[in-house]
Design an enzyme around this catalytic site. Structure first.
Site, PDB file in Angstrom:
ATOM      1  N   SER A 116     -12.847  -5.583  -2.852  1.00 34.35           N
ATOM      2  CA  SER A 116     -12.283  -4.328  -3.936  1.00 34.35           C
ATOM      3  C   SER A 116     -13.479  -3.918  -5.167  1.00 34.35           C
ATOM      4  CB  SER A 116     -10.721  -4.082  -4.304  1.00 34.35           C
ATOM      5  OG  SER A 116     -10.340  -5.182  -5.625  1.00 34.35           O
TER       6      SER A 116
ATOM      7  N   LYS B 199     -15.076  -5.271  -8.060  1.00 34.96           N
ATOM      8  CA  LYS B 199     -17.011  -5.010  -7.767  1.00 34.96           C
ATOM      9  C   LYS B 199     -17.561  -4.315  -9.155  1.00 34.96           C
ATOM     10  CE  LYS B 199     -17.625  -4.944  -3.513  1.00 34.96           C
ATOM     11  NZ  LYS B 199     -16.127  -5.191  -2.776  1.00 34.96           N
TER      12      LYS B 199
ATOM     13  N   ILE C 221      -3.854  -0.048  -2.902  1.00 35.74           N
ATOM     14  CA  ILE C 221      -4.722  -1.072  -2.562  1.00 35.74           C
ATOM     15  C   ILE C 221      -5.782  -1.177  -1.686  1.00 35.74           C
ATOM     16  CG2 ILE C 221      -4.272  -3.500  -1.349  1.00 35.74           C
ATOM     17  CD1 ILE C 221      -1.127  -3.348  -2.134  1.00 35.74           C
ATOM     18  N   ASP C 222      -6.572  -1.644  -3.119  1.00 37.41           N
ATOM     19  CA  ASP C 222      -8.259  -1.713  -2.136  1.00 37.41           C
ATOM     20  C   ASP C 222      -8.923  -2.825  -2.387  1.00 37.41           C
ATOM     21  OD1 ASP C 222     -11.151  -0.335  -1.541  1.00 37.41           O
ATOM     22  OD2 ASP C 222     -11.396  -0.921  -3.928  1.00 37.41           O
TER      23      ASP C 222
ATOM     24  N   HIS D 139     -18.136  -4.859   5.934  1.00 39.91           N
ATOM     25  CA  HIS D 139     -18.293  -3.455   5.538  1.00 39.91           C
ATOM     26  C   HIS D 139     -19.683  -3.351   4.633  1.00 39.91           C
ATOM     27  CE1 HIS D 139     -13.498  -3.919   4.735  1.00 39.91           C
ATOM     28  NE2 HIS D 139     -13.557  -4.173   5.920  1.00 39.91           N
TER      29      HIS D 139
ATOM     30  N   ASP E  32     -12.252   5.125  -1.480  1.00 38.33           N
ATOM     31  CA  ASP E  32     -13.039   4.012  -2.648  1.00 38.33           C
ATOM     32  C   ASP E  32     -13.949   3.276  -3.695  1.00 38.33           C
ATOM     33  OD1 ASP E  32     -11.979   1.817  -0.515  1.00 38.33           O
ATOM     34  OD2 ASP E  32     -13.084   2.608   1.221  1.00 38.33           O
TER      35      ASP E  32
ATOM     36  N   THR F  69      -7.369  -4.174   0.530  1.00 36.51           N
ATOM     37  CA  THR F  69      -5.952  -5.128   1.472  1.00 36.51           C
ATOM     38  C   THR F  69      -6.108  -5.942   2.194  1.00 36.51           C
ATOM     39  OG1 THR F  69      -5.344  -2.340   2.176  1.00 36.51           O
ATOM     40  CG2 THR F  69      -4.229  -4.443   2.647  1.00 36.51           C
TER      41      THR F  69
ATOM     42  N   ASP G 240      -6.911   5.014  -4.661  1.00 31.98           N
ATOM     43  CA  ASP G 240      -6.421   3.809  -3.424  1.00 31.98           C
ATOM     44  C   ASP G 240      -5.162   2.845  -3.719  1.00 31.98           C
ATOM     45  OD1 ASP G 240      -6.760   2.132  -1.616  1.00 31.98           O
ATOM     46  OD2 ASP G 240      -9.205   2.001  -1.748  1.00 31.98           O
TER      47      ASP G 240
ATOM     48  N   ASP H 269       0.690  -1.412  -0.481  1.00 31.25           N
ATOM     49  CA  ASP H 269      -0.076   0.205  -0.123  1.00 31.25           C
ATOM     50  C   ASP H 269       0.880   0.847   0.093  1.00 31.25           C
ATOM     51  OD1 ASP H 269      -3.386  -0.642   1.741  1.00 31.25           O
ATOM     52  OD2 ASP H 269      -1.221  -2.173   1.511  1.00 31.25           O
TER      53      ASP H 269
ATOM     54  N   ARG I 254     -24.375  -2.695  -1.752  1.00 29.67           N
ATOM     55  CA  ARG I 254     -23.058  -2.563  -0.510  1.00 29.67           C
ATOM     56  C   ARG I 254     -23.824  -1.617   0.791  1.00 29.67           C
ATOM     57  NH1 ARG I 254     -17.402  -1.866  -0.450  1.00 29.67           N
ATOM     58  NH2 ARG I 254     -16.732  -0.542   1.665  1.00 29.67           N
TER      59      ARG I 254
ATOM     60  N   GLU J 139      -5.342   7.386   0.333  1.00 26.84           N
ATOM     61  CA  GLU J 139      -5.646   6.611   2.045  1.00 26.84           C
ATOM     62  C   GLU J 139      -4.166   6.399   2.713  1.00 26.84           C
ATOM     63  OE1 GLU J 139      -6.788   2.899   1.162  1.00 26.84           O
ATOM     64  OE2 GLU J 139      -6.800   2.246   3.599  1.00 26.84           O
TER      65      GLU J 139
HETATM   66  N1  LIG Z   1     -17.179  -0.836   8.760  1.00 30.62           N
HETATM   67  C1  LIG Z   1     -16.837  -0.733   6.958  1.00 30.62           C
HETATM   68  N2  LIG Z   1     -17.585  -0.258   6.416  1.00 30.62           N
HETATM   69  C2  LIG Z   1     -17.532  -0.135   4.517  1.00 30.62           C
HETATM   70  N3  LIG Z   1     -16.104   0.170   4.293  1.00 30.62           N
HETATM   71  C3  LIG Z   1     -15.277  -0.088   5.719  1.00 30.62           C
HETATM   72  C4  LIG Z   1     -15.794  -0.175   6.321  1.00 30.62           C
HETATM   73  N4  LIG Z   1     -14.630  -0.371   7.370  1.00 30.62           N
HETATM   74  C5  LIG Z   1     -13.126  -0.510   5.847  1.00 30.62           C
HETATM   75  N5  LIG Z   1     -14.301  -0.147   5.276  1.00 30.62           N
HETATM   76  C6  LIG Z   1     -13.125  -0.109   3.110  1.00 30.62           C
HETATM   77  O1  LIG Z   1     -13.833  -1.447   2.906  1.00 30.62           O
HETATM   78  C7  LIG Z   1     -13.016  -1.344   1.530  1.00 30.62           C
HETATM   79  C8  LIG Z   1     -12.575  -2.730   0.957  1.00 30.62           C
HETATM   80  O2  LIG Z   1     -14.617  -2.389   0.768  1.00 30.62           O
HETATM   81  P1  LIG Z   1     -14.857  -3.569   0.086  1.00 30.62           P
HETATM   82  O3  LIG Z   1     -16.175  -4.338  -0.140  1.00 30.62           O
HETATM   83  O4  LIG Z   1     -13.446  -4.456  -0.898  1.00 30.62           O
HETATM   84  O5  LIG Z   1     -14.467  -4.845   1.147  1.00 30.62           O
HETATM   85  S1  LIG Z   1     -14.236  -6.740   1.648  1.00 30.62           S
HETATM   86  O6  LIG Z   1     -12.478  -6.262   1.814  1.00 30.62           O
HETATM   87  O7  LIG Z   1     -14.643  -7.264  -0.072  1.00 30.62           O
HETATM   88  O8  LIG Z   1     -15.385  -6.548   2.663  1.00 30.62           O
HETATM   89  C9  LIG Z   1     -11.635  -1.028   2.431  1.00 30.62           C
HETATM   90  O9  LIG Z   1     -10.643  -0.159   1.637  1.00 30.62           O
HETATM   91  P2  LIG Z   1      -8.809  -1.115   1.555  1.00 30.62           P
HETATM   92  O10 LIG Z   1      -8.734  -0.296   3.152  1.00 30.62           O
HETATM   93  O11 LIG Z   1      -8.433   0.653   0.782  1.00 30.62           O
HETATM   94  O12 LIG Z   1      -9.219  -2.599   1.673  1.00 30.62           O
HETATM   95  C10 LIG Z   1     -12.112   0.520   3.650  1.00 30.62           C
HETATM   96  O13 LIG Z   1     -11.508   1.270   3.543  1.00 30.62           O
HETATM   97 MG   LIG Z   2     -10.447   0.679  -0.260  1.00 29.23          MG
HETATM   98 MG   LIG Z   3      -6.534   0.990   0.679  1.00 31.93          MG
HETATM   99 MG   LIG Z   4      -6.961   0.303   4.161  1.00 32.94          MG
END
Ligand SMILES: Nc1ncnc2c1ncn2[C@@H]1O[C@H](COP(=O)(O)OS(=O)(=O)O)[C@@H](OP(=O)(O)O)[C@H]1O
Ligand SMILES: [Mg+2]
Ligand SMILES: [Mg+2]
Ligand SMILES: [Mg+2]
Length: 411
Positions: free
Chosen positions: A321, A324, A192-193, A297, A351, A195, A190, A102, A338, A125
């Protein structure tokens, strides 16, 4: 006495000699310049060919090219971390993970943007606090950053070449601290989305968007684990088990008003992509929907209730990520649901910004769970919105009605 004919021959001969003598300097000049002209032409030819792909001038052409090259270079770094055993994972204050991948990807992308557009702001981020405090972690990231280079030297040059020093790397990461807003040009990054998906060996994405006046206008997403084939069926297998071996890795992009495209990530930012579109859908019972892997999430139970109201019988595809957004934009899947889990969580602009413009340009419609337009112009988060819904235009109103019914029943 000379006859007129030999006289004429004599004149002809003299004229020819004079002509040959006068052409000598020209031919020597030509012999020197022709190869040079040929060199220039062969240099320009591929560029001319690419131009003819779109005969009219495209808006934000330079931004799109820089963003695509920057994302492509960053994915070289993320892929090397993805395949390595030690990912240098830390837990952030919100207990979400961050890796050396990241940090490295954010450094490379911001330095590319700042090289090409020094006056633009970036909402990224990550920040460099952890690296400034931990020299061994910093060294690991520095090694990765130095190793990530585009093969095409001209392309590498366009994004500024290698980062000059460790300090420049840390400063680049920290240049992502913009507060965001509606004024001017702001990039949302972002590095790495997903992560968690990245660590689990599933889908992840490197996401970059340019917002102009608070509106996502250019979007580029690199998804190293998605299949190159836009028609590849979207099923649960494309998720946790996917990896970036042969036939994987896609670069998605879109410019507002210009459509969305995909191309193999390996071909890179200089290749024109092919147009992508959402699958036409007028009957929601036939839909496939995507949702987060993490139940924290996005509410799996609310998503399931909505699906049932829409008559959907196919199982959801759980994928980490913004892959989707990319998947529904290319017609591999139809809806993205979502639904918020916590009342207090504010979705982050990085995101969603790139995914939103890609889906909209592929013929989709997006809003929050209440049908409210997403507002990217009020800071680093979408604080005026709750949840995200994306669907093809034709069925969007019907999907939002189902979402509202589910949410209202809970209140
Ligand atoms: N509580 C909550 N609600 C909603 N979203 C949140 C929450 N916590 C974290 N995040 C953010 O979710 C990002 C990843 O989303 P995804 O849809 O890929 O989630 S998942 O990993 O498939 O479950 C993730 O992005 P990255 O940190 O870049 O991975 C977060 O920014
Ligand atoms: Mg993200
Ligand atoms: Mg990220
Ligand atoms: Mg993150």
């Amino acid at each position: 006495m000379t006859t007129p004919l030999p006289q004429f021959r004599k004149y002809l001969l003299l004229t020819l000699i004079t002509l040959a003598l006068s052409l000598l300097p020209i031919s020597s000049v030509l012999s020197r310049t022709l190869p040079r002209l040929y060199q220039i032409k062969s240099h320009l030819y591929p560029a001319l060919q690419t131009r003819t792909f779109s005969s009219r001038a495209m808006a934000y052409e330079k931004e799109l090219e820089i963003a695509a090259l920057a994302v492509q270079r960053a994915t070289l770094l993320t892929k090397s971390v993805y395949h390595s055993h030690s990912k240098g994972t830390l837990s952030k204050s919100d207990s979400s993970p961050v890796t050396i991948g990241d940090f490295g990807a954010q450094a490379l992308i911001i330095s590319s943007i700042k090289h090409a557009f020094p006056n633009d702001e970036v909402v990224g981020e990550e920040d460099a606090d952890d690296l400034r405090a931990d020299s061994s972690l910093r060294d690991l990231v520095w090694k990765l950053v130095q190793a990530a280079k585009l093969e095409d030297a001209a392309a590498e040059e366009k994004i500024g070449g290698p980062i000059k020093s460790v300090e420049a790397m840390l400063d680049a990461i920290d240049s992502g601290r913009s507060a965001g807003g509606r004024k001017g040009r702001i990039w949302a990054l972002d590095p790495i989305d997903g992560t968690k998906g990245f660590l689990r060996g599933g889908q992840y994405a490197v996401c970059l968007a340019l917002m102009v006046g608070g509106i996502p206008t250019v979007g580029v997403i690199g998804t190293p684990n998605l299949p190159v084939d836009d028609q590849a069926p979207l099923d649960a297998k494309i998720g946790e088990n996917a990896d970036d071996s042969e036939g994987k890795g896609v670069l998605f992009s879109a410019v507002r008003g210009e459509g969305a495209t995909s191309r193999p990530l390996s071909k890179g930012g200089l290749e024109p992509g092919k147009s992508i579109n959402m699958k036409p859908l007028d009957d929601t019972t036939q839909a496939t929907f995507c949702e987060s892997v993490e139940a924290g999430h996005s509410s799996h139970s609310d998503n399931a209730a909505i699906a049932s109201k829409l008559g959907i019988t196919k199982p959801s595809v759980r994928m980490d990520s913004q892959a989707k957004y990319c998947s529904i934009a290319r017609g591999a899947g139809d809806l993205y649901l979502r639904l918020p889990v916590s009342k207090s969580y504010e979705e982050k602009i990085w995101d969603h910004a790139a995914g939103v413009v890609i889906v909209q340009e592929a013929g989709g419609e997006i809003s929050d769970a209440w049908g409210k337009p997403l507002d990217f112009g009020i800071g680093r988060t979408l604080k005026e919105n709750k949840g995200i819904i994306a669907a093809p235009k034709a069925v969007f109103p019907m999907v939002i009605e189902a979402v509202k019914e589910v949410l209202n029943a809970k209140q």
